[in-house]
Design an enzyme around this catalytic site. Structure first.
Site, PDB file in Angstrom:
ATOM      1  N   GLY A  69       0.844  -1.180  -0.162  1.00  0.00           N
ATOM      2  CA  GLY A  69      -0.026   0.051   0.006  1.00  0.00           C
ATOM      3  C   GLY A  69       0.770   1.281   0.001  1.00  0.00           C
ATOM      4  O   GLY A  69       0.455   2.207  -0.645  1.00  0.00           O
ATOM      5  N   ASN A 149      -7.264   4.377   9.295  1.00  0.00           N
ATOM      6  CA  ASN A 149      -6.794   3.088   9.903  1.00  0.00           C
ATOM      7  C   ASN A 149      -6.512   3.154  11.405  1.00  0.00           C
ATOM      8  O   ASN A 149      -6.436   2.148  12.242  1.00  0.00           O
ATOM      9  CB  ASN A 149      -5.385   2.921   9.314  1.00  0.00           C
ATOM     10  CG  ASN A 149      -4.219   3.927   9.608  1.00  0.00           C
ATOM     11  OD1 ASN A 149      -4.568   4.999   8.671  1.00  0.00           O
ATOM     12  ND2 ASN A 149      -3.122   4.003  10.116  1.00  0.00           N
ATOM     13  N   GLN A 179      -7.621   0.643   3.974  1.00  0.00           N
ATOM     14  CA  GLN A 179      -8.429   0.136   5.139  1.00  0.00           C
ATOM     15  C   GLN A 179     -10.025  -0.184   4.634  1.00  0.00           C
ATOM     16  O   GLN A 179     -10.649  -0.739   5.234  1.00  0.00           O
ATOM     17  CB  GLN A 179      -8.444   0.800   6.159  1.00  0.00           C
ATOM     18  CG  GLN A 179      -7.058   0.785   7.035  1.00  0.00           C
ATOM     19  CD  GLN A 179      -6.931  -0.340   7.774  1.00  0.00           C
ATOM     20  OE1 GLN A 179      -7.733  -1.295   7.963  1.00  0.00           O
ATOM     21  NE2 GLN A 179      -5.537  -0.583   8.127  1.00  0.00           N
ATOM     22  N   SER A 198      -4.068  -2.876  -0.435  1.00  0.00           N
ATOM     23  CA  SER A 198      -2.943  -3.651  -0.161  1.00  0.00           C
ATOM     24  C   SER A 198      -3.461  -5.126   0.542  1.00  0.00           C
ATOM     25  O   SER A 198      -4.754  -4.968   1.077  1.00  0.00           O
ATOM     26  CB  SER A 198      -2.258  -2.971   1.136  1.00  0.00           C
ATOM     27  OG  SER A 198      -1.208  -3.970   1.667  1.00  0.00           O
ATOM     28  N   HIS A 200      -2.538  -7.245   2.530  1.00  0.00           N
ATOM     29  CA  HIS A 200      -2.640  -8.123   3.856  1.00  0.00           C
ATOM     30  C   HIS A 200      -3.496  -7.665   4.905  1.00  0.00           C
ATOM     31  O   HIS A 200      -3.580  -8.223   5.905  1.00  0.00           O
ATOM     32  CB  HIS A 200      -1.118  -8.060   4.430  1.00  0.00           C
ATOM     33  CG  HIS A 200      -0.709  -6.502   5.008  1.00  0.00           C
ATOM     34  ND1 HIS A 200      -0.613  -6.188   6.254  1.00  0.00           N
ATOM     35  CD2 HIS A 200      -0.002  -5.396   4.210  1.00  0.00           C
ATOM     36  CE1 HIS A 200      -0.095  -5.102   6.368  1.00  0.00           C
ATOM     37  NE2 HIS A 200       0.058  -4.544   5.406  1.00  0.00           N
ATOM     38  N   CYS A 325       2.110   1.182  12.719  1.00  0.00           N
ATOM     39  CA  CYS A 325       3.383   2.073  11.924  1.00  0.00           C
ATOM     40  C   CYS A 325       3.762   3.261  12.885  1.00  0.00           C
ATOM     41  O   CYS A 325       4.790   3.870  12.578  1.00  0.00           O
ATOM     42  CB  CYS A 325       2.870   2.535  10.826  1.00  0.00           C
ATOM     43  SG  CYS A 325       2.144   1.343   9.664  1.00  0.00           S
TER      44      CYS A 325
END
Ligand code: PLP
Length: 379
Positions: A69, A149, A179, A198, A200, A325
């Site tokens: 992402g 997120n 998200q 993304s 995952h 993150c």
């Protein structure tokens, strides 16, 4: 273990891992090779592109695989800025974007761009008008995320797309939908020129994502010039096993999407009900505001989030202090809400997936209650 951190990453179902294993061990050909093992792989990559495009509801020929992402966000912003280099050097984004967008904007500032960071309200929401008002004749790009997120707040990307031409018909719109991929995302209906996702976050492997680029962006600036893969825009031998896993995860999600969204909404409502009357508790992002069902952001005012995360972690309960993150650093998203210090210091995020159960949420709420009752507040 109780895993309530699906917004950070999601477990990979066996069917996804099996699809990847088959590619790694049997269908290992390079899609650029001429013999059948390679040509077959090329066809399969196109099939996998269609599977991901189906989940995103976008034409497959405008979808490009990326390594994550973060890569999609960086590519979109730079490609949009370049496309509109004659329009001007102004960018509009929000103060609550993922760092993949914000850090890229900081680099663009070093390249001479001026960036307007639109602030959220205290509940995390941002009205479309506030974003549109920031658009100027020299605005090259607007970048507003689809779902936050850390808070789960949904942002009004569709109304922004509709209102943008009246403010500046040349300005391009990017949305980070990392998200939102598991939800009712429709890139076609959204009207953004660039949409980042993304794998995952929906049970695909880490290290693969995709960027949708709308037909309006006729000759997008390549991210990686090279051997011609991804229609010459993002060269590098295709990460076939990762892409196969992404596609399988997308298929699994699409098959059960409505059911999963209902399950997640039920879990969120259940968690809120169990937390009702909990002392010193604030629900962020608003209880009733437009929020994605898989994320619940809370604050235990006065009880530092890192202590809560560590305490629950020691009991095998995985939750997060905001975004994965930002561990250790105060989150820019929480800071942007301008909450009282006691509330801001106690923000935690629970996030759910298809496998999450009400019993797991109950165990987490009990552990939070024990933490609250047994530990002294720090602030
Ligand atoms: N954007 C958002 C909203 C995210 O939540 C994340 C990951 O947490 C990213 C971008 C980055 O995605 P990736 O981990 O695939 O680089």
């Amino acid at each position: 273990m109780i895993y309530l951190d699906h917004a950070a990453t999601a477990p990979v179902p066996r069917a996804v891992a099996d699809a990847m294993l088959e590619v790694l061990t049997e269908q290992y050909g390079n899609p650029s090779s001429q013999y059948p093992l390679g040509a077959g792989m090329k066809r399969r990559v196109e099939g996998w592109r269609e599977a991901v495009a189906a989940l995103m509801d976008c034409p497959a020929e405008r979808l490009f695989f990326t390594s994550c992402g973060t890569e999609g966000d960086n590519w979109a912003l730079r490609a949009a800025a370049w496309q509109n280099r004659h329009v001007g050097k102004h960018i509009v984004t929000t103060a609550v974007e993922h760092s993949a967008v914000l850090e890229c904007c900081k680099w663009l500032e070093r390249d001479g761009y001026e960036v307007t960071y639109v602030a959220p309200d205290r509940d995390g929401s941002i009205p479309a008008e506030r974003v549109l008002e920031a658009v100027r004749p020299d605005t090259a790009v607007v970048s507003v995320m689809f779902v936050n997120n850390e808070l789960g707040t949904r942002y009004p990307v569709k109304p922004i797309a509709r209102g943008l031409p009246a403010r500046n018909p040349k300005t391009l719109l990017h949305t980070d939908a990392v998200q939102g991929l598991g939800g009712m995302l429709s890139a076609r209906e959204l009207g953004a020129d660039f949409v980042t996702v993304s794998a995952h976050k929906i049970g695909g492997p880490k290290g693969v994502g995709a960027l949708y680029i709308a037909p309006r962006v006729k000759n997008p600036r390549p991210l990686l010039p090279g051997g011609g893969q991804e229609r010459g825009l993002r060269a590098g031998t295709e990460a076939t096993a990762q892409i196969a896993g992404f596609a399988r995860a997308a298929e699994l999600r699409l098959e059960r999407r409505t059911e999963i969204q209902g399950h997640l909404a039920g879990l969120r409502a259940h968690a809120l009900e169990r937390l009702l009357g909990f002392p010193d508790l604030t629900v962020l992002g608003g209880v009733s505001s437009d929020t994605a069902p898989h994320i619940l952001a809370l604050s235990l005012a006065g009880w530092p989030s890192q202590n809560i995360v560590n305490d629950l972690g020691a009991q095998g309960i995985c939750i997060s202090a905001g975004s994965a993150c930002h561990q250790g650093k105060p989150s820019h998203v929480v800071a942007a809400l301008k909450l009282p210090k006691r509330v801001a210091s106690g923000v935690i995020r629970l996030s759910f997936g298809p496998e999450t159960t009400e019993a797991e949420i109950d165990a987490c709420v009990q552990a939070l209650r024990r933490h609250h009752d047994q530990r002294m507040p720090m602030l």
